[in-house]
Design a protein around this motif. Sequence first.
Motif, PDB file in Angstrom:
ATOM      1  N   LYS A 137       0.840  -1.186   0.000  1.00  0.00           N
ATOM      2  CA  LYS A 137       0.000   0.000   0.000  1.00  0.00           C
ATOM      3  C   LYS A 137       0.887   1.252   0.000  1.00  0.00           C
ATOM      4  CE  LYS A 137      -3.278  -2.402   3.028  1.00  0.00           C
ATOM      5  NZ  LYS A 137      -3.993  -2.356   4.339  1.00  0.00           N
ATOM      6  N   PRO A 138       0.368   2.364  -0.467  1.00  0.00           N
ATOM      7  CA  PRO A 138       1.174   3.598  -0.423  1.00  0.00           C
ATOM      8  C   PRO A 138       1.682   3.927   0.976  1.00  0.00           C
ATOM      9  CG  PRO A 138      -0.697   3.908  -1.869  1.00  0.00           C
ATOM     10  CD  PRO A 138      -0.876   2.560  -1.212  1.00  0.00           C
ATOM     11  N   GLU A 139       0.920   3.594   1.989  1.00  0.00           N
ATOM     12  CA  GLU A 139       1.342   3.877   3.374  1.00  0.00           C
ATOM     13  C   GLU A 139       2.487   2.980   3.845  1.00  0.00           C
ATOM     14  OE1 GLU A 139      -1.771   3.299   2.266  1.00  0.00           O
ATOM     15  OE2 GLU A 139      -2.952   2.191   3.765  1.00  0.00           O
ATOM     16  N   ASP A 140       2.867   2.001   3.034  1.00  0.00           N
ATOM     17  CA  ASP A 140       4.048   1.185   3.353  1.00  0.00           C
ATOM     18  C   ASP A 140       5.341   1.876   2.906  1.00  0.00           C
ATOM     19  OD1 ASP A 140       2.133  -1.692   2.403  1.00  0.00           O
ATOM     20  OD2 ASP A 140       2.610  -1.042   4.452  1.00  0.00           O
ATOM     21  N   THR A 141       5.224   2.989   2.202  1.00  0.00           N
ATOM     22  CA  THR A 141       6.398   3.718   1.734  1.00  0.00           C
ATOM     23  C   THR A 141       7.251   4.189   2.919  1.00  0.00           C
ATOM     24  OG1 THR A 141       5.328   4.451  -0.301  1.00  0.00           O
ATOM     25  CG2 THR A 141       7.174   5.780   0.500  1.00  0.00           C
ATOM     26  N   ALA A 142       8.519   3.814   2.907  1.00  0.00           N
ATOM     27  CA  ALA A 142       9.420   4.148   4.013  1.00  0.00           C
ATOM     28  C   ALA A 142      10.813   3.615   3.685  1.00  0.00           C
ATOM     29  CB  ALA A 142       8.940   3.519   5.327  1.00  0.00           C
ATOM     30  N   VAL A 143      11.759   4.007   4.514  1.00  0.00           N
ATOM     31  CA  VAL A 143      13.055   3.341   4.516  1.00  0.00           C
ATOM     32  C   VAL A 143      12.944   2.161   5.482  1.00  0.00           C
ATOM     33  CG1 VAL A 143      15.515   3.536   5.025  1.00  0.00           C
ATOM     34  CG2 VAL A 143      14.288   5.471   3.992  1.00  0.00           C
ATOM     35  N   TYR A 144      13.328   0.995   5.016  1.00  0.00           N
ATOM     36  CA  TYR A 144      13.232  -0.222   5.815  1.00  0.00           C
ATOM     37  C   TYR A 144      14.625  -0.592   6.330  1.00  0.00           C
ATOM     38  CZ  TYR A 144       8.381  -0.977   4.562  1.00  0.00           C
ATOM     39  OH  TYR A 144       7.012  -0.847   4.440  1.00  0.00           O
ATOM     40  N   TYR A 145      14.680  -0.867   7.624  1.00  0.00           N
ATOM     41  CA  TYR A 145      15.930  -1.213   8.287  1.00  0.00           C
ATOM     42  C   TYR A 145      15.838  -2.607   8.896  1.00  0.00           C
ATOM     43  CZ  TYR A 145      16.736   3.859   8.267  1.00  0.00           C
ATOM     44  OH  TYR A 145      16.902   5.175   7.905  1.00  0.00           O
ATOM     45  N   CYS A 146      16.903  -3.369   8.760  1.00  0.00           N
ATOM     46  CA  CYS A 146      16.971  -4.590   9.541  1.00  0.00           C
ATOM     47  C   CYS A 146      17.874  -4.342  10.750  1.00  0.00           C
ATOM     48  CB  CYS A 146      17.460  -5.781   8.727  1.00  0.00           C
ATOM     49  SG  CYS A 146      19.207  -5.798   8.347  1.00  0.00           S
ATOM     50  N   ALA A 147      17.653  -5.134  11.780  1.00  0.00           N
ATOM     51  CA  ALA A 147      18.376  -4.947  13.025  1.00  0.00           C
ATOM     52  C   ALA A 147      18.578  -6.288  13.723  1.00  0.00           C
ATOM     53  CB  ALA A 147      17.618  -3.989  13.942  1.00  0.00           C
ATOM     54  N   ALA A 148      19.641  -6.369  14.489  1.00  0.00           N
ATOM     55  CA  ALA A 148      19.979  -7.589  15.220  1.00  0.00           C
ATOM     56  C   ALA A 148      19.889  -7.332  16.721  1.00  0.00           C
ATOM     57  CB  ALA A 148      21.394  -8.038  14.864  1.00  0.00           C
ATOM     58  N   GLN A 149      19.327  -8.293  17.415  1.00  0.00           N
ATOM     59  CA  GLN A 149      19.073  -8.156  18.843  1.00  0.00           C
ATOM     60  C   GLN A 149      19.709  -9.291  19.633  1.00  0.00           C
ATOM     61  OE1 GLN A 149      15.160  -9.285  20.657  1.00  0.00           O
ATOM     62  NE2 GLN A 149      14.980  -7.073  20.953  1.00  0.00           N
ATOM     63  N   ILE A 150      20.379  -8.908  20.724  1.00  0.00           N
ATOM     64  CA  ILE A 150      20.915  -9.921  21.631  1.00  0.00           C
ATOM     65  C   ILE A 150      19.819 -10.394  22.576  1.00  0.00           C
ATOM     66  CG2 ILE A 150      22.594 -10.361  23.462  1.00  0.00           C
ATOM     67  CD1 ILE A 150      24.406  -8.273  22.075  1.00  0.00           C
ATOM     68  N   GLY A 165      21.278  -1.986  10.034  1.00  0.00           N
ATOM     69  CA  GLY A 165      21.743  -1.765   8.683  1.00  0.00           C
ATOM     70  C   GLY A 165      21.546  -0.317   8.273  1.00  0.00           C
ATOM     71  N   GLN A 166      21.918  -0.023   7.040  1.00  0.00           N
ATOM     72  CA  GLN A 166      21.853   1.355   6.549  1.00  0.00           C
ATOM     73  C   GLN A 166      20.486   1.712   5.982  1.00  0.00           C
ATOM     74  OE1 GLN A 166      22.961  -1.121   4.769  1.00  0.00           O
ATOM     75  NE2 GLN A 166      21.965  -0.813   2.788  1.00  0.00           N
ATOM     76  N   GLY A 167      19.665   0.726   5.756  1.00  0.00           N
ATOM     77  CA  GLY A 167      18.308   0.960   5.267  1.00  0.00           C
ATOM     78  C   GLY A 167      18.196   0.824   3.763  1.00  0.00           C
ATOM     79  N   THR A 168      16.987   0.484   3.318  1.00  0.00           N
ATOM     80  CA  THR A 168      16.690   0.400   1.894  1.00  0.00           C
ATOM     81  C   THR A 168      15.326   1.049   1.663  1.00  0.00           C
ATOM     82  OG1 THR A 168      16.558  -1.083  -0.021  1.00  0.00           O
ATOM     83  CG2 THR A 168      15.657  -1.919   2.048  1.00  0.00           C
TER      84      THR A 168
END
Length: 123
Positions: free
Chosen positions: A87-100, A114-117
């Motif tokens: 959907k248009p509201e999904d527009t964003a920069v997406y980041y992955c992240a790691a958790q301990i 990460g730097q984002g996509t």
Amino acid sequence: QVQLVESGGGLVQAGGSLRLSCTASGRTFSSYAMGWFRQAPGKERDFVAAISRSGGSTYYADTVKGRFTISRDNAKDTVYLQMNSLKPEDTAVYYCAAQISGSYDSKLHYNYWGQGTQVTVSS
């Protein structure tokens, strides 16, 4: 230390699909729970999805439940986010992240990012 690199973002029409990938290097990938977050212009970085170390448990924000699927391949040190019915509201920069350890949906409890996509969904 873990380095994360996202890929797979782009421009897609509403109703379309994208698959994001995030590849890790450094420490043992399977030691970390993994999450995806997104940030639209002028807004906070929000939780999207998370997956446990083994991949046996997954968690989703209500806004994406039923449309997005998170998965991981520990042999490839990669986590994925399959995004359908965009959907248009999904527009964003997406980041992955790691958790301990910590709350899976809190960005404060993730240790590496990460730097984002960019994902852009046109109407």
